[in-house]
Design a protein around this motif. Sequence first.
Motif, PDB file in Angstrom:
ATOM      1  N   GLU A   1       4.475   0.920 -11.800  1.00  0.00           N
ATOM      2  CA  GLU A   1       5.649   2.333 -10.558  1.00  0.00           C
ATOM      3  C   GLU A   1       4.309   2.465 -10.708  1.00  0.00           C
ATOM      4  O   GLU A   1       4.261   3.456  -9.159  1.00  0.00           O
ATOM      5  CB  GLU A   1       6.249   2.549 -11.229  1.00  0.00           C
ATOM      6  N   ASP A   2       3.150   2.111 -10.460  1.00  0.00           N
ATOM      7  CA  ASP A   2       2.232   3.458 -10.428  1.00  0.00           C
ATOM      8  C   ASP A   2       0.756   2.489  -8.642  1.00  0.00           C
ATOM      9  O   ASP A   2       0.239   2.929  -8.184  1.00  0.00           O
ATOM     10  CB  ASP A   2       0.716   3.465 -11.247  1.00  0.00           C
ATOM     11  N   MET A   3       1.240   1.092  -8.721  1.00  0.00           N
ATOM     12  CA  MET A   3       1.290   0.662  -7.753  1.00  0.00           C
ATOM     13  C   MET A   3       1.962   1.216  -6.669  1.00  0.00           C
ATOM     14  O   MET A   3       3.423   1.105  -6.883  1.00  0.00           O
ATOM     15  CB  MET A   3       0.757  -1.033  -7.512  1.00  0.00           C
ATOM     16  N   SER A   4       1.953   0.321  -5.393  1.00  0.00           N
ATOM     17  CA  SER A   4       2.520   0.051  -4.104  1.00  0.00           C
ATOM     18  C   SER A   4       1.709  -0.788  -3.629  1.00  0.00           C
ATOM     19  O   SER A   4       1.010  -1.572  -3.646  1.00  0.00           O
ATOM     20  CB  SER A   4       1.536   1.566  -3.043  1.00  0.00           C
ATOM     21  N   THR A   5       3.004  -1.296  -2.917  1.00  0.00           N
ATOM     22  CA  THR A   5       2.861  -2.725  -2.521  1.00  0.00           C
ATOM     23  C   THR A   5       3.334  -2.691  -0.558  1.00  0.00           C
ATOM     24  O   THR A   5       4.109  -2.260  -0.644  1.00  0.00           O
ATOM     25  CB  THR A   5       4.082  -3.520  -2.562  1.00  0.00           C
ATOM     26  N   TYR A   6       2.347  -3.526  -0.579  1.00  0.00           N
ATOM     27  CA  TYR A   6       2.365  -4.057   1.220  1.00  0.00           C
ATOM     28  C   TYR A   6       2.822  -5.379   1.415  1.00  0.00           C
ATOM     29  O   TYR A   6       2.251  -6.231   0.708  1.00  0.00           O
ATOM     30  CB  TYR A   6       0.615  -3.361   1.938  1.00  0.00           C
ATOM     31  N   LEU A   7       3.942  -5.644   1.433  1.00  0.00           N
ATOM     32  CA  LEU A   7       3.934  -7.051   2.743  1.00  0.00           C
ATOM     33  C   LEU A   7       3.935  -7.214   4.262  1.00  0.00           C
ATOM     34  O   LEU A   7       4.845  -6.170   4.299  1.00  0.00           O
ATOM     35  CB  LEU A   7       5.851  -7.628   2.477  1.00  0.00           C
ATOM     36  N   PHE A   8       3.757  -8.550   4.888  1.00  0.00           N
ATOM     37  CA  PHE A   8       3.680  -8.349   6.176  1.00  0.00           C
ATOM     38  C   PHE A   8       3.861 -10.089   6.161  1.00  0.00           C
ATOM     39  O   PHE A   8       3.632 -10.763   5.020  1.00  0.00           O
ATOM     40  CB  PHE A   8       2.239  -7.869   6.808  1.00  0.00           C
ATOM     41  N   ASN A   9       3.845 -10.429   7.071  1.00  0.00           N
ATOM     42  CA  ASN A   9       3.862 -11.912   7.943  1.00  0.00           C
ATOM     43  C   ASN A   9       5.377 -12.302   7.321  1.00  0.00           C
ATOM     44  O   ASN A   9       6.265 -11.955   7.546  1.00  0.00           O
ATOM     45  CB  ASN A   9       2.472 -12.575   8.079  1.00  0.00           C
ATOM     46  N   LYS A  10       5.020 -14.038   6.455  1.00  0.00           N
ATOM     47  CA  LYS A  10       6.040 -13.848   6.447  1.00  0.00           C
ATOM     48  C   LYS A  10       6.307 -13.707   4.587  1.00  0.00           C
ATOM     49  O   LYS A  10       7.596 -13.778   3.691  1.00  0.00           O
ATOM     50  CB  LYS A  10       5.510 -15.819   5.723  1.00  0.00           C
ATOM     51  N   HIS A  11       5.999 -12.317   4.717  1.00  0.00           N
ATOM     52  CA  HIS A  11       6.609 -11.539   2.264  1.00  0.00           C
ATOM     53  C   HIS A  11       6.271 -12.639   1.540  1.00  0.00           C
ATOM     54  O   HIS A  11       7.059 -12.494   0.472  1.00  0.00           O
ATOM     55  CB  HIS A  11       7.782 -10.944   3.305  1.00  0.00           C
ATOM     56  N   VAL A  12       5.241 -13.194   1.683  1.00  0.00           N
ATOM     57  CA  VAL A  12       5.125 -14.142   0.549  1.00  0.00           C
ATOM     58  C   VAL A  12       3.698 -14.135  -0.504  1.00  0.00           C
ATOM     59  O   VAL A  12       3.852 -14.403  -2.032  1.00  0.00           O
ATOM     60  CB  VAL A  12       5.175 -15.646   1.078  1.00  0.00           C
ATOM     61  N   ILE A  13       2.792 -12.819  -0.343  1.00  0.00           N
ATOM     62  CA  ILE A  13       2.430 -12.037  -0.768  1.00  0.00           C
ATOM     63  C   ILE A  13       2.564 -10.616  -0.889  1.00  0.00           C
ATOM     64  O   ILE A  13       2.031  -9.837   0.470  1.00  0.00           O
ATOM     65  CB  ILE A  13       0.554 -12.338  -0.675  1.00  0.00           C
ATOM     66  N   SER A  14       2.540 -10.492  -2.663  1.00  0.00           N
ATOM     67  CA  SER A  14       2.799  -8.901  -2.123  1.00  0.00           C
ATOM     68  C   SER A  14       0.671  -8.271  -2.823  1.00  0.00           C
ATOM     69  O   SER A  14       0.804  -8.903  -3.466  1.00  0.00           O
ATOM     70  CB  SER A  14       3.110  -8.381  -4.445  1.00  0.00           C
ATOM     71  N   HIS A  15       0.559  -7.336  -1.635  1.00  0.00           N
ATOM     72  CA  HIS A  15      -0.453  -7.437  -1.923  1.00  0.00           C
ATOM     73  C   HIS A  15      -0.563  -5.354  -2.374  1.00  0.00           C
ATOM     74  O   HIS A  15       0.251  -4.558  -1.682  1.00  0.00           O
ATOM     75  CB  HIS A  15      -0.562  -6.911  -0.074  1.00  0.00           C
ATOM     76  N   ARG A  16      -0.748  -5.355  -3.337  1.00  0.00           N
ATOM     77  CA  ARG A  16      -1.221  -4.541  -4.200  1.00  0.00           C
ATOM     78  C   ARG A  16      -2.183  -3.897  -4.461  1.00  0.00           C
ATOM     79  O   ARG A  16      -2.906  -4.031  -3.838  1.00  0.00           O
ATOM     80  CB  ARG A  16      -1.048  -4.568  -5.999  1.00  0.00           C
ATOM     81  N   PHE A  17      -1.508  -2.430  -4.111  1.00  0.00           N
ATOM     82  CA  PHE A  17      -2.977  -1.773  -3.906  1.00  0.00           C
ATOM     83  C   PHE A  17      -2.580   0.151  -4.815  1.00  0.00           C
ATOM     84  O   PHE A  17      -1.247   0.204  -4.310  1.00  0.00           O
ATOM     85  CB  PHE A  17      -3.278  -1.231  -2.215  1.00  0.00           C
ATOM     86  N   CYS A  18      -3.588   1.059  -4.070  1.00  0.00           N
ATOM     87  CA  CYS A  18      -3.458   2.273  -4.834  1.00  0.00           C
ATOM     88  C   CYS A  18      -3.166   3.210  -3.632  1.00  0.00           C
ATOM     89  O   CYS A  18      -3.546   3.641  -2.711  1.00  0.00           O
ATOM     90  CB  CYS A  18      -4.615   2.746  -5.215  1.00  0.00           C
ATOM     91  N   PRO A  19      -2.176   3.995  -4.300  1.00  0.00           N
ATOM     92  CA  PRO A  19      -1.275   4.797  -2.932  1.00  0.00           C
ATOM     93  C   PRO A  19      -1.752   6.349  -3.255  1.00  0.00           C
ATOM     94  O   PRO A  19      -2.436   7.324  -2.418  1.00  0.00           O
ATOM     95  CB  PRO A  19       0.678   5.048  -3.846  1.00  0.00           C
ATOM     96  N   VAL A  20      -3.240   6.719  -4.306  1.00  0.00           N
ATOM     97  CA  VAL A  20      -4.048   7.487  -4.244  1.00  0.00           C
ATOM     98  C   VAL A  20      -4.686   7.372  -3.371  1.00  0.00           C
ATOM     99  O   VAL A  20      -6.130   8.058  -2.983  1.00  0.00           O
ATOM    100  CB  VAL A  20      -4.716   8.005  -5.693  1.00  0.00           C
ATOM    101  N   CYS A  21      -5.617   5.948  -3.986  1.00  0.00           N
ATOM    102  CA  CYS A  21      -7.411   5.545  -3.587  1.00  0.00           C
ATOM    103  C   CYS A  21      -7.330   4.642  -2.711  1.00  0.00           C
ATOM    104  O   CYS A  21      -8.883   4.238  -1.947  1.00  0.00           O
ATOM    105  CB  CYS A  21      -8.142   5.674  -4.481  1.00  0.00           C
ATOM    106  N   GLY A  22      -5.886   3.907  -2.847  1.00  0.00           N
ATOM    107  CA  GLY A  22      -6.179   3.492  -1.058  1.00  0.00           C
ATOM    108  C   GLY A  22      -6.997   1.359  -1.835  1.00  0.00           C
ATOM    109  O   GLY A  22      -6.828   0.419  -0.696  1.00  0.00           O
ATOM    110  N   ILE A  23      -7.480   1.535  -3.059  1.00  0.00           N
ATOM    111  CA  ILE A  23      -7.903   0.436  -3.009  1.00  0.00           C
ATOM    112  C   ILE A  23      -7.088  -0.732  -4.169  1.00  0.00           C
ATOM    113  O   ILE A  23      -6.393  -0.320  -4.000  1.00  0.00           O
ATOM    114  CB  ILE A  23      -8.978   0.170  -3.945  1.00  0.00           C
ATOM    115  N   HIS A  24      -7.255  -1.620  -2.918  1.00  0.00           N
ATOM    116  CA  HIS A  24      -6.744  -3.021  -3.065  1.00  0.00           C
ATOM    117  C   HIS A  24      -6.602  -4.147  -4.042  1.00  0.00           C
ATOM    118  O   HIS A  24      -7.782  -4.773  -3.969  1.00  0.00           O
ATOM    119  CB  HIS A  24      -6.377  -4.054  -2.132  1.00  0.00           C
TER     120      HIS A  24
END
Length: 115
Positions: free
Chosen positions: A53-76
Motif C-alpha cells: 500500500e506504500d506504492m502507487s500504480t499507473y495504468l495506461f493504454n491497454k491497462h495490462v501493465i501495472s507501473h509501480r512507483f513511489c508517491p513520495v520520490c516518484g521513482i518507478h
Amino acid sequence: MTYQGSCHCGRIAFEVEGEIQGAMACNCSICQRKGSLMWFVPHDKLALKTPAEDMSTYLFNKHVISHRFCPVCGIHPFGEGTDPKGNKMAAINIRCLDGVDLDKVPVQHFDGRSK
C-alpha cells in the motif's frame, strides 16, 4: 543471485532473485520518459520488503501493465503484468538495484512506440 532494490527514498524496497543476462530499453511513451532499463523475471522472484500500500500504480493504454512507483520520490522501480503465455511477470528497473554495473549489462532496444 539476490539483488536488493528500492525507490530513491526507500519507501518501496524489494528483493529480486535471478541472474541479469540483459535488459530492455523501450521507446513507448512512458518508458522513454522514465528511462528505465527493464529486466523481466517471474513474479514469484520478486519479494516486497515494504507494504504494497506504500506504492502507487499507473495504468495506461491497454491497462495490462501495472507501473509501480513511489508517491513520495516518484521513482518507478518495477512493473507487473503477464507474458504472452499468461505467466505473471515483474519488469524490474535495474537502475533501482544495488550493486549492478549498468555498463556491463547488454541492452536490447524494443520499439514499443509502434505497438
